[in-house]
Scaffold this motif. Structure first.
Motif, PDB file in Angstrom:
ATOM      1  N   LEU A  75       8.397   0.632 -70.764  1.00 27.60           N
ATOM      2  CA  LEU A  75       7.207   1.201 -70.111  1.00 27.60           C
ATOM      3  C   LEU A  75       6.439   2.086 -71.077  1.00 27.60           C
ATOM      4  CD1 LEU A  75       5.513   1.590 -67.562  1.00 27.60           C
ATOM      5  CD2 LEU A  75       7.034   3.481 -66.918  1.00 27.60           C
ATOM      6  N   TYR A  76       7.165   2.871 -71.877  1.00 33.34           N
ATOM      7  CA  TYR A  76       6.496   3.741 -72.855  1.00 33.34           C
ATOM      8  C   TYR A  76       5.716   2.913 -73.865  1.00 33.34           C
ATOM      9  CZ  TYR A  76       5.682   7.290 -76.392  1.00 33.34           C
ATOM     10  OH  TYR A  76       5.073   8.127 -77.283  1.00 33.34           O
ATOM     11  N   ILE A  77       6.329   1.850 -74.373  1.00 30.54           N
ATOM     12  CA  ILE A  77       5.655   0.997 -75.359  1.00 30.54           C
ATOM     13  C   ILE A  77       4.428   0.338 -74.749  1.00 30.54           C
ATOM     14  CG2 ILE A  77       5.899  -1.108 -76.750  1.00 30.54           C
ATOM     15  CD1 ILE A  77       8.843  -0.333 -77.165  1.00 30.54           C
ATOM     16  N   LEU A  78       4.560  -0.125 -73.501  1.00 32.33           N
ATOM     17  CA  LEU A  78       3.426  -0.746 -72.812  1.00 32.33           C
ATOM     18  C   LEU A  78       2.270   0.229 -72.661  1.00 32.33           C
ATOM     19  CD1 LEU A  78       2.348  -3.255 -71.321  1.00 32.33           C
ATOM     20  CD2 LEU A  78       3.346  -2.309 -69.221  1.00 32.33           C
ATOM     21  N   LEU A  79       2.568   1.459 -72.240  1.00 31.31           N
ATOM     22  CA  LEU A  79       1.524   2.482 -72.092  1.00 31.31           C
ATOM     23  C   LEU A  79       0.942   2.867 -73.448  1.00 31.31           C
ATOM     24  CD1 LEU A  79       3.162   4.774 -69.377  1.00 31.31           C
ATOM     25  CD2 LEU A  79       1.236   3.193 -69.086  1.00 31.31           C
ATOM     26  N   PHE A  80       1.798   2.899 -74.466  1.00 30.82           N
ATOM     27  CA  PHE A  80       1.316   3.216 -75.810  1.00 30.82           C
ATOM     28  C   PHE A  80       0.264   2.210 -76.258  1.00 30.82           C
ATOM     29  CE2 PHE A  80       1.297   2.667 -80.373  1.00 30.82           C
ATOM     30  CZ  PHE A  80       1.254   3.961 -80.859  1.00 30.82           C
TER      31      PHE A  80
ATOM     32  N   LEU B 243      -1.495   0.175 -74.397  1.00 34.43           N
ATOM     33  CA  LEU B 243      -2.671   0.264 -73.529  1.00 34.43           C
ATOM     34  C   LEU B 243      -3.589   1.372 -74.023  1.00 34.43           C
ATOM     35  CD1 LEU B 243      -4.130  -0.635 -70.929  1.00 34.43           C
ATOM     36  CD2 LEU B 243      -2.793   1.089 -69.691  1.00 34.43           C
ATOM     37  N   PHE B 244      -2.986   2.515 -74.355  1.00 35.27           N
ATOM     38  CA  PHE B 244      -3.754   3.649 -74.865  1.00 35.27           C
ATOM     39  C   PHE B 244      -4.358   3.332 -76.226  1.00 35.27           C
ATOM     40  CE2 PHE B 244      -3.920   7.771 -77.156  1.00 35.27           C
ATOM     41  CZ  PHE B 244      -4.827   8.422 -76.337  1.00 35.27           C
ATOM     42  N   SER B 245      -3.572   2.734 -77.124  1.00 32.78           N
ATOM     43  CA  SER B 245      -4.076   2.449 -78.472  1.00 32.78           C
ATOM     44  C   SER B 245      -5.168   1.392 -78.450  1.00 32.78           C
ATOM     45  CB  SER B 245      -2.922   2.000 -79.386  1.00 32.78           C
ATOM     46  OG  SER B 245      -2.457   0.710 -79.029  1.00 32.78           O
ATOM     47  N   THR B 246      -5.080   0.452 -77.509  1.00 32.28           N
ATOM     48  CA  THR B 246      -6.110  -0.589 -77.412  1.00 32.28           C
ATOM     49  C   THR B 246      -7.426   0.013 -76.939  1.00 32.28           C
ATOM     50  OG1 THR B 246      -4.468  -2.300 -76.936  1.00 32.28           O
ATOM     51  CG2 THR B 246      -6.754  -2.769 -76.330  1.00 32.28           C
ATOM     52  N   ILE B 247      -7.352   0.832 -75.897  1.00 36.72           N
ATOM     53  CA  ILE B 247      -8.584   1.411 -75.330  1.00 36.72           C
ATOM     54  C   ILE B 247      -9.135   2.509 -76.236  1.00 36.72           C
ATOM     55  CG2 ILE B 247      -9.539   2.723 -73.388  1.00 36.72           C
ATOM     56  CD1 ILE B 247      -7.481   1.320 -71.589  1.00 36.72           C
ATOM     57  N   TYR B 248      -8.268   3.456 -76.586  1.00 40.60           N
ATOM     58  CA  TYR B 248      -8.720   4.638 -77.308  1.00 40.60           C
ATOM     59  C   TYR B 248      -8.873   4.383 -78.803  1.00 40.60           C
ATOM     60  CZ  TYR B 248      -9.093   9.697 -78.197  1.00 40.60           C
ATOM     61  OH  TYR B 248      -9.525  10.935 -78.566  1.00 40.60           O
ATOM     62  N   GLY B 249      -7.973   3.583 -79.358  1.00 40.40           N
ATOM     63  CA  GLY B 249      -7.998   3.346 -80.803  1.00 40.40           C
ATOM     64  C   GLY B 249      -8.833   2.144 -81.208  1.00 40.40           C
ATOM     65  N   TYR B 250      -8.592   0.988 -80.551  1.00 43.95           N
ATOM     66  CA  TYR B 250      -9.260  -0.248 -80.962  1.00 43.95           C
ATOM     67  C   TYR B 250     -10.690  -0.349 -80.417  1.00 43.95           C
ATOM     68  CZ  TYR B 250     -10.139  -5.237 -81.623  1.00 43.95           C
ATOM     69  OH  TYR B 250     -10.692  -6.436 -81.992  1.00 43.95           O
TER      70      TYR B 250
ATOM     71  N   LEU C 135       1.922   3.425 -86.632  1.00 43.64           N
ATOM     72  CA  LEU C 135       3.216   2.983 -87.153  1.00 43.64           C
ATOM     73  C   LEU C 135       4.342   3.319 -86.184  1.00 43.64           C
ATOM     74  CD1 LEU C 135       3.162   3.750 -90.999  1.00 43.64           C
ATOM     75  CD2 LEU C 135       2.217   1.813 -89.728  1.00 43.64           C
ATOM     76  N   ILE C 136       4.217   4.431 -85.477  1.00 49.93           N
ATOM     77  CA  ILE C 136       5.249   4.812 -84.514  1.00 49.93           C
ATOM     78  C   ILE C 136       5.351   3.767 -83.408  1.00 49.93           C
ATOM     79  CG2 ILE C 136       5.845   6.485 -82.709  1.00 49.93           C
ATOM     80  CD1 ILE C 136       4.787   8.683 -84.540  1.00 49.93           C
ATOM     81  N   GLY C 137       4.202   3.296 -82.921  1.00 47.61           N
ATOM     82  CA  GLY C 137       4.208   2.272 -81.883  1.00 47.61           C
ATOM     83  C   GLY C 137       4.883   0.990 -82.345  1.00 47.61           C
TER      84      GLY C 137
ATOM     85  N   SER D 251     -21.920 -10.000 -85.949  1.00 45.39           N
ATOM     86  CA  SER D 251     -21.113  -9.976 -87.160  1.00 45.39           C
ATOM     87  C   SER D 251     -19.877  -9.079 -87.040  1.00 45.39           C
ATOM     88  CB  SER D 251     -21.947  -9.501 -88.359  1.00 45.39           C
ATOM     89  OG  SER D 251     -22.491  -8.217 -88.112  1.00 45.39           O
ATOM     90  N   LYS D 252     -19.710  -8.390 -85.908  1.00 49.90           N
ATOM     91  CA  LYS D 252     -18.563  -7.513 -85.707  1.00 49.90           C
ATOM     92  C   LYS D 252     -17.270  -8.311 -85.749  1.00 49.90           C
ATOM     93  CE  LYS D 252     -16.074  -3.938 -84.469  1.00 49.90           C
ATOM     94  NZ  LYS D 252     -15.771  -2.862 -85.428  1.00 49.90           N
ATOM     95  N   SER D 253     -16.362  -7.931 -86.643  1.00 47.99           N
ATOM     96  CA  SER D 253     -15.087  -8.627 -86.768  1.00 47.99           C
ATOM     97  C   SER D 253     -14.095  -8.130 -85.724  1.00 47.99           C
ATOM     98  CB  SER D 253     -14.506  -8.426 -88.168  1.00 47.99           C
ATOM     99  OG  SER D 253     -13.203  -8.963 -88.248  1.00 47.99           O
ATOM    100  N   LEU D 254     -13.313  -9.041 -85.179  1.00 47.30           N
ATOM    101  CA  LEU D 254     -12.279  -8.686 -84.210  1.00 47.30           C
ATOM    102  C   LEU D 254     -10.960  -8.330 -84.879  1.00 47.30           C
ATOM    103  CD1 LEU D 254     -12.878 -11.432 -81.473  1.00 47.30           C
ATOM    104  CD2 LEU D 254     -13.699  -9.072 -81.497  1.00 47.30           C
ATOM    105  N   TYR D 255     -10.878  -8.558 -86.184  1.00 51.52           N
ATOM    106  CA  TYR D 255      -9.615  -8.298 -86.893  1.00 51.52           C
ATOM    107  C   TYR D 255      -9.402  -6.801 -87.047  1.00 51.52           C
ATOM    108  CZ  TYR D 255      -9.510 -13.250 -87.936  1.00 51.52           C
ATOM    109  OH  TYR D 255      -9.479 -14.619 -87.816  1.00 51.52           O
ATOM    110  N   GLY D 256      -8.155  -6.407 -86.879  1.00 51.52           N
ATOM    111  CA  GLY D 256      -7.781  -5.009 -87.014  1.00 51.52           C
ATOM    112  C   GLY D 256      -6.335  -4.845 -86.609  1.00 51.52           C
ATOM    113  N   TYR D 257      -5.651  -3.858 -87.155  1.00 52.08           N
ATOM    114  CA  TYR D 257      -4.231  -3.665 -86.872  1.00 52.08           C
ATOM    115  C   TYR D 257      -3.972  -3.312 -85.410  1.00 52.08           C
ATOM    116  CZ  TYR D 257      -3.762  -3.542 -91.959  1.00 52.08           C
ATOM    117  OH  TYR D 257      -3.788  -3.868 -93.286  1.00 52.08           O
ATOM    118  N   LEU D 258      -4.988  -2.799 -84.695  1.00 52.64           N
ATOM    119  CA  LEU D 258      -4.806  -2.407 -83.305  1.00 52.64           C
ATOM    120  C   LEU D 258      -5.173  -3.508 -82.316  1.00 52.64           C
ATOM    121  CD1 LEU D 258      -6.216   1.248 -83.373  1.00 52.64           C
ATOM    122  CD2 LEU D 258      -3.829   0.533 -83.393  1.00 52.64           C
TER     123      LEU D 258
END
Length: 337
Positions: A150-155, A157-164, A180-182, A229-236
């Protein structure tokens, strides 16, 4: 990099080598034509090919950290000192190589050392991950499967919305400690637990990795075709993370006997990163890559030879570094009270 395990599994050590080859690839890609709304119409095949290279290569960093999370970083003074010694060894080695081959002006050498530690995000992020590993491991050990999942799933979700999507500076497009922690937690989860979507055969995992990459190619090509031209590639990007997981799962399931040769090379895989990303070396690497693109049909041969040459050089030199560190550690150990 990674946890201290006496006998590494050669299948995952092979992934370590492949991941570093993909790091070389991802740093080769900018030397090629950048996919654009214009190129998708004027040179469709070349654009699709360049997008596919990105799909194959963008899993590189995630796979490295998945391996660390899978084995677990066991904090020991010797292993941490060895990591620091390796970093500073290659800083000095890069300066020596740059001086011998006159790759940079002398006045740039000292600033380059500081720039190396400041600008190469993975070095600082991984060092921080290493330092925090005992705390992260304690959380993993005390968590149930449900709690960790559950923690990883929420992590994510947060990284996709807030980070990506929101491009938070804290996540820095996935080039940060928090990212990296995720990935580290995900690697630990994959070692301990199985889910339906992680229980495919090795061949199905490989096909899934390739299919997710193809989806990224198609989505990016469609965006370019309509003028975006916005690329979808990214680590997040969740698709990139899933691709990384399935490539990792593929290598974790293939049967390879313990191979001294594979493990010998993999022990110096990080040296490949430290060498070609050195501020006094990287510009030359980019120039060689650009020159190889002018070979036409022989470009693949040239790039493969370049990658193999870098690996061979780094493995040879890095094992000198390993010998020096082990010798110094043995001498230092005699003076302990």
């Amino acid at each position: 990099m990674g946890g201290a395990v006496k006998h590494r599994k050669s299948n995952l050590e092979l992934l370590r080598i492949v991941a570093m080859a993909l790091v070389l690839l991802i740093h080769y890609i900018p030397s090629r034509c950048l996919p654009s709304p214009q190129s998708i119409h004027t040179n469709l095949f070349e654009t699709i090919f360049n997008l596919e290279l990105r799909s194959l290569a963008f899993v590189c960093v995630n796979c490295f950290v998945l391996i660390s999370g899978y084995f677990g970083i066991k904090w020991r003074l010797k292993s941490f000192s060895n990591l620091l010694f390796q970093i500073f060894f290659w800083i000095i080695a890069g300066i020596v190589i740059a001086k011998i081959f006159r790759l940079s002006e002398p006045q740039n050498w000292i600033p380059a050392c500081f720039d190396y530690l400041r600008a190469r995000w993975f070095i600082s992020a991984y060092l921080c991950l290493y330092i925090l590993a005992p705390l992260i491991n304690a959380f993993i050990d005390k968590s149930t499967q449900k709690e960790l999942g559950l923690y990883i799933l929420l992590f994510y979700l947060f990284s996709t919305i807030y980070g990506y999507l929101c491009l938070s500076t804290e996540f820095n497009e996935g080039m940060s400690l928090i990212s990296l922690i995720g990935i580290y937690l995900t690697g630990a989860y994959l070692r301990r637990y199985n889910l339906k979507f992680t229980s495919f055969s090795a061949s199905q995992d490989l096909l899934t990795y390739l299919a997710l990459g193809a989806i990224l190619v198609i989505c990016n090509a469609l965006l370019l075709a309509i003028g975006i031209s916005k690329s979808l590639y990214g680590y997040l990007n969740p698709l990139v993370i899933l691709s990384s997981i399935y490539l990792f799962l593929f290598f974790s399931k293939i049967e390879i006997r313990y191979s001294t040769f594979i493990n010998y090379i993999a022990a110096s895989a990080f040296a490949v990163y430290l060498f070609h990303m050195h501020p006094l070396i990287y510009g030359t690497y980019q120039k060689i890559c650009a020159d190889l693109n002018g070979l036409g049909l022989y470009t693949l041969v040239g790039v493969t030879t370049l990658f193999a040459g870098i690996f061979a050089f780094c493995v040879i030199v890095d094992h000198i570094r390993i010998f020096l560190f082990n010798s110094a550690w043995q001498i230092a150990s005699k003076f302990r009270f």
